[in-house]
Design a protein around this motif. Structure first.
Motif, short mmCIF file in Angstrom:
data_model
loop_
_atom_site.label_atom_id
_atom_site.label_comp_id
_atom_site.label_asym_id
_atom_site.label_seq_id
_atom_site.Cartn_x
_atom_site.Cartn_y
_atom_site.Cartn_z
N ALA A 47 12.83 -14.27 30.32
CA ALA A 47 12.71 -15.72 29.59
C ALA A 47 13.78 -16.96 30.00
CB ALA A 47 12.12 -15.62 28.55
N VAL A 48 13.58 -18.27 30.64
CA VAL A 48 13.89 -18.81 30.27
C VAL A 48 13.74 -20.36 29.88
CG1 VAL A 48 15.40 -20.99 32.29
CG2 VAL A 48 15.02 -18.45 33.64
N ILE A 49 14.88 -20.19 28.73
CA ILE A 49 14.57 -21.20 27.87
C ILE A 49 15.50 -22.64 27.47
CG2 ILE A 49 14.44 -21.53 25.09
CD1 ILE A 49 14.00 -18.69 24.77
N ALA A 50 15.10 -23.62 28.11
CA ALA A 50 15.90 -24.73 27.84
C ALA A 50 15.56 -25.63 27.05
CB ALA A 50 15.14 -25.72 28.88
N ASP A 51 16.46 -26.93 26.04
CA ASP A 51 16.20 -27.37 25.12
C ASP A 51 14.48 -27.96 24.82
OD1 ASP A 51 18.75 -27.26 24.59
OD2 ASP A 51 19.19 -29.38 25.31
N ASP A 52 14.13 -28.09 25.65
CA ASP A 52 12.57 -28.57 25.47
C ASP A 52 11.12 -27.66 26.36
OD1 ASP A 52 13.19 -29.27 28.33
OD2 ASP A 52 12.87 -31.07 27.30
N VAL A 72 11.71 -14.96 16.64
CA VAL A 72 11.98 -14.46 15.42
C VAL A 72 13.33 -13.95 14.93
CG1 VAL A 72 11.46 -11.84 14.71
CG2 VAL A 72 10.55 -13.00 16.32
N ASN A 73 13.13 -14.04 13.27
CA ASN A 73 14.21 -13.63 12.87
C ASN A 73 14.29 -12.06 12.38
OD1 ASN A 73 16.46 -15.24 13.67
ND2 ASN A 73 15.66 -17.03 12.05
N MET A 74 14.73 -11.33 11.88
CA MET A 74 15.26 -9.78 11.10
C MET A 74 15.21 -10.03 9.88
SD MET A 74 12.63 -8.54 12.87
CE MET A 74 12.71 -7.26 12.75
N GLY A 110 20.79 -20.75 18.28
CA GLY A 110 21.20 -21.53 17.16
C GLY A 110 20.05 -20.67 16.06
N LYS A 111 18.97 -21.35 15.89
CA LYS A 111 17.91 -21.31 15.27
C LYS A 111 17.09 -19.86 14.50
CE LYS A 111 14.66 -23.45 12.66
NZ LYS A 111 13.27 -24.69 12.84
N TRP A 112 17.04 -19.39 16.47
CA TRP A 112 16.25 -18.14 15.89
C TRP A 112 16.65 -16.92 16.50
CZ3 TRP A 112 12.16 -17.36 12.87
CH2 TRP A 112 11.35 -19.11 12.63
N GLY A 133 3.96 -4.95 19.12
CA GLY A 133 5.67 -5.07 20.70
C GLY A 133 5.49 -4.96 22.11
N ALA A 134 5.96 -5.95 22.36
CA ALA A 134 6.38 -5.36 24.41
C ALA A 134 7.05 -5.54 24.63
CB ALA A 134 4.71 -6.12 24.98
N LEU A 135 7.76 -6.70 24.50
CA LEU A 135 9.22 -6.86 24.94
C LEU A 135 9.64 -7.85 24.13
CD1 LEU A 135 8.14 -8.63 28.84
CD2 LEU A 135 9.25 -6.75 28.17
N LYS A 136 11.66 -7.78 23.50
CA LYS A 136 12.06 -8.25 23.05
C LYS A 136 13.86 -8.38 23.97
CE LYS A 136 13.40 -4.50 21.47
NZ LYS A 136 13.73 -3.40 19.74
N ALA A 137 13.68 -9.79 23.62
CA ALA A 137 14.73 -10.38 23.33
C ALA A 137 16.43 -11.09 22.78
CB ALA A 137 15.21 -11.40 24.87
N ALA A 138 17.31 -10.63 22.84
CA ALA A 138 18.19 -11.43 21.59
C ALA A 138 18.96 -12.77 22.19
CB ALA A 138 19.50 -10.79 21.47
N LEU A 139 18.31 -13.70 21.27
CA LEU A 139 18.87 -15.09 21.54
C LEU A 139 20.58 -15.41 21.71
CD1 LEU A 139 15.83 -17.08 20.67
CD2 LEU A 139 16.28 -15.77 22.73
#
Length: 139
Positions: A47-52, A72-74, A110-112, A133-139
């Motif tokens: 996953a590529v995450i930019a500000d927007d 998600v937040n746990m 910073g939020k999730w 659940g299939a895929l996950k990554a810490a942000l």
């Protein structure tokens, strides 16, 4: 069988390197390598995450299946929000490959605490009771 698995690993590593390089060169996003869950042991993705914006690529998921993408937040208690615009979904092709791209109202960084990709076995992306659940990554 081992040859196919090794090929997939090498391909994912090359794709991840390419996406990371592209994102670093443009300076507009961070790359996250998505890990499989026990229910989808051969799945992988980035996953590529930019500000927007979010851009997600996946492989090894169930073919012709419906998936949604969540931030998600746990802790302190579990909470989630869809990534992008409702219904936050993509459908995999006949080989189990899928992609998802969507604008974001704000950066999730910073939020999730994590990003998750979940399957909806009945094909209904609004069914929140039967997700796998299939895929996950810490942000």
């Amino acid at each position: 069988m081992k040859t196919k698995y090794r090929f997939r690993i090498v391909l994912i590593a090359l794709m991840s390197t390419f996406l990371f390089s592209l994102s670093w060169a443009s300076g507009t996003g961070r790359v996250f390598v998505l890990e499989s869950t026990p229910k989808h042991p051969h799945a992988s993705g980035t996953a590529v995450i930019a500000d927007d914006h979010i851009n997600l690529q996946s492989r090894g998921l169930n073919p012709e299946a419906v998936y949604t993408v969540w931030f998600v937040n746990m802790k302190p208690k579990k909470s989630e929000t869809g990534a992008g615009s409702a219904p936050y979904m993509f459908k995999t092709d006949q080989w189990g490959n899928g992609s998802y791209s969507a604008p974001l109202d704000e950066t999730p960084l910073g939020k999730w605490s994590m990003i998750m990709v979940v399957q909806h076995p009945n094909g209904d992306p609004t069914d929140m009771k039967n997700m796998v659940g299939a895929l996950k990554a810490a942000l």
